[in-house]
Design a protein around this motif. Structure first.
Motif, PDB file in Angstrom:
ATOM      1  N   LEU A 356      43.651  41.792  30.301  1.00 18.69           N
ATOM      2  CA  LEU A 356      42.804  42.826  30.873  1.00 18.69           C
ATOM      3  C   LEU A 356      41.521  42.225  31.447  1.00 18.69           C
ATOM      4  O   LEU A 356      41.090  42.592  32.550  1.00 18.69           O
ATOM      5  N   THR A 357      40.933  41.296  30.745  1.00 22.92           N
ATOM      6  CA  THR A 357      39.698  40.670  31.230  1.00 22.92           C
ATOM      7  C   THR A 357      39.937  39.891  32.516  1.00 22.92           C
ATOM      8  O   THR A 357      39.122  39.932  33.448  1.00 22.92           O
ATOM      9  N   GLN A 358      41.072  39.212  32.609  1.00 19.70           N
ATOM     10  CA  GLN A 358      41.406  38.497  33.840  1.00 19.70           C
ATOM     11  C   GLN A 358      41.603  39.468  35.001  1.00 19.70           C
ATOM     12  O   GLN A 358      41.169  39.205  36.130  1.00 19.70           O
ATOM     13  N   ALA A 359      42.243  40.598  34.713  1.00 20.85           N
ATOM     14  CA  ALA A 359      42.472  41.601  35.754  1.00 20.85           C
ATOM     15  C   ALA A 359      41.150  42.166  36.267  1.00 20.85           C
ATOM     16  O   ALA A 359      40.964  42.337  37.476  1.00 20.85           O
ATOM     17  N   VAL A 360      40.225  42.436  35.363  1.00 20.15           N
ATOM     18  CA  VAL A 360      38.922  42.950  35.764  1.00 20.15           C
ATOM     19  C   VAL A 360      38.176  41.904  36.600  1.00 20.15           C
ATOM     20  O   VAL A 360      37.527  42.228  37.597  1.00 20.15           O
ATOM     21  N   HIS A 361      38.281  40.641  36.190  1.00 20.10           N
ATOM     22  CA  HIS A 361      37.633  39.558  36.943  1.00 20.10           C
ATOM     23  C   HIS A 361      38.138  39.519  38.387  1.00 20.10           C
ATOM     24  O   HIS A 361      37.340  39.420  39.346  1.00 20.10           O
TER      25      HIS A 361
END
Length: 412
Positions: A356-361
């Motif tokens: 999820l954090t990678q997607a937001v990035h």
């Protein structure tokens, strides 16, 4: 994955509709108690915004939207005038333009319908943060807090979510106060109907005064000929106009006026700057209850300045990140494109291709570039308008000509 969206404007509703359509658990919260209780009169959706919207809503919603929208390709070429109403030039041929204009209220109602029961009205957010388990939380003034896997701030120019992330405001006043209203074409004199025509146009005069006149006709110029699907609030040829003046103590005082008092003050201010009476008819004959005043705010045009926070499980989109003056007519479309991009990146999470954090990035990286592009165009026009604040009439005419060359289409 549970996603909480703060804000039920165009971007928030578009995201909520897309998440619901793809089967996510979503909740959209907005302080309004009525989706029709919104400011603004019409927005432009270019081909990119429409393509994004098709990813977010069902085909039948898109058909109803097009049946309620005014097609740019059916209009005359845009006009550029001086303060006396003399034609300076025309914009490009629109016959191949896929863009549309639609009432903001109409679009918001359609998107709210697509979000359905996942839209919660009358809920005022007081803060965001993290719970003891590290999950994002949204706090309300009038309800219990809720937790989510992801919180998205779509709460506009004065976004509480974006300010929480950035540690302060994400935009500032652009130096212009805007005034808007609606005027039926049939309420104008025959000569002015002929001059304005079935098109949009812009006039700029000295001392920073400008008047944009947008043409909206979702019946006569419908993007989709399907009367049975039409739900536009505008039912006849209408001019949606926007007046602009440099921000000052005198201009700010006009924001306290309402209805006919504001209407008379605007006409008077243009007269003081030497504008011809015929150019002011669209203001003088407007529905006085339609008039509104607002400050132009803008984020930085530099991509590196937008969303200035580390990626995480709280993010934002639209004007909350890249607040854009209406001088390019691309703010709402950009918010819709943000929503579609975020949905695409969340799909990588559910497919196991990223965290999820990678997607937001990745989403925020694309949003920074998108926001920078539209802000650069919008601020170019703002700066040109402000440049006439101390120039004589001839220089103001030169500035208008520069705008014609610099921005192919200007939308309020």
């Amino acid at each position: 994955m549970r996603v909480v969206v703060v804000g039920g404007g165009i971007g928030g509703l578009a995201l909520g509709a897309g998440l619901r359509r793809r089967g996510y658990e979503v909740a959209v919260f907005d302080r309004d108690t009525d989706v029709a209780a919104t400011g603004g009169y019409h927005i432009t959706l270019d081909e990119r915004a429409q393509s994004a919207l098709r990813e977010l809503v069902a085909p039948q919603i898109m058909r109803r939207l097009l049946a309620s929208a005014s097609a740019l390709r059916l209009r005359d070429r845009e006009a550029f005038w001086d303060r006396r109403g003399r034609l300076l030039g025309r914009g490009p041929d629109l016959s191949g333009d896929a863009g549309i204009d639609i009432d903001r209220i109409t679009l918001r109602m359609l998107l709210a319908e697509a979000v359905g029961d996942d839209l919660h009205l009358g809920r005022t957010v007081s803060g965001v943060g993290q719970g003891d388990d590290g999950a994002p939380r949204v706090l309300f003034t009038n309800a219990a807090a809720v937790s989510a896997d992801l919180v998205v701030g779509a709460d506009g120019t004065h976004s509480l979510v974006a300010q929480h992330l950035a540690g302060g405001p994400t935009n500032s006043p652009a130096g212009i106060i805007g005034f808007s209203g609606r005027t039926l074409r049939t309420d104008l004199s025959p000569s002015e109907q002929q001059r304005l025509g079935l098109r949009s146009g812009l006039a700029i005069g000295p001392r920073g005064a400008a008047l944009y006149v947008g043409f909206l006709d979702p019946v006569g110029n419908a993007a989709l000929d399907a009367p049975e699907l039409r739900m536009s609030l505008t039912t006849g040829p209408t001019y949606i106009w926007g007046a602009m003046f440099p921000e000052s103590a005198a201009t700010d005082s006009l924001r306290d006026l309402r209805d006919s008092a504001l209407q008379a003050a605007l006409v008077r201010r243009f007269r003081e700057r030497g504008w011809a009476e015929r150019t002011l008819e669209v203001i003088a004959r407007a529905d006085p209850h339609s008039l509104a005043a607002y400050r132009f705010n803008a984020a930085s045009t530099r991509a590196s300045d937008l969303a200035p926070w580390p990626e995480g499980r709280i993010t934002a989109l639209g004007d909350a990140v890249h607040a854009t003056p209406p001088t390019a007519g691309m703010g709402a479309g950009a918010a819709i494109r943000d929503a579609a991009a975020l949905l695409q990146h969340l799909g990588d999470v559910t497919d196991g291709g990223s965290t999820l954090t990678q997607a937001v990035h990745r989403f925020e990286a694309g949003m920074r570039q998108r926001g920078s592009e539209i802000l650069t165009l919008a601020m170019r026009t703002v700066r040109l308008v402000l440049a006439t604040d101390t120039t004589p009439g001839a220089a103001a005419t030169a500035v208008t000509t520069s705008i014609l060359a610099a921005a192919a289409r200007l939308r309020h």
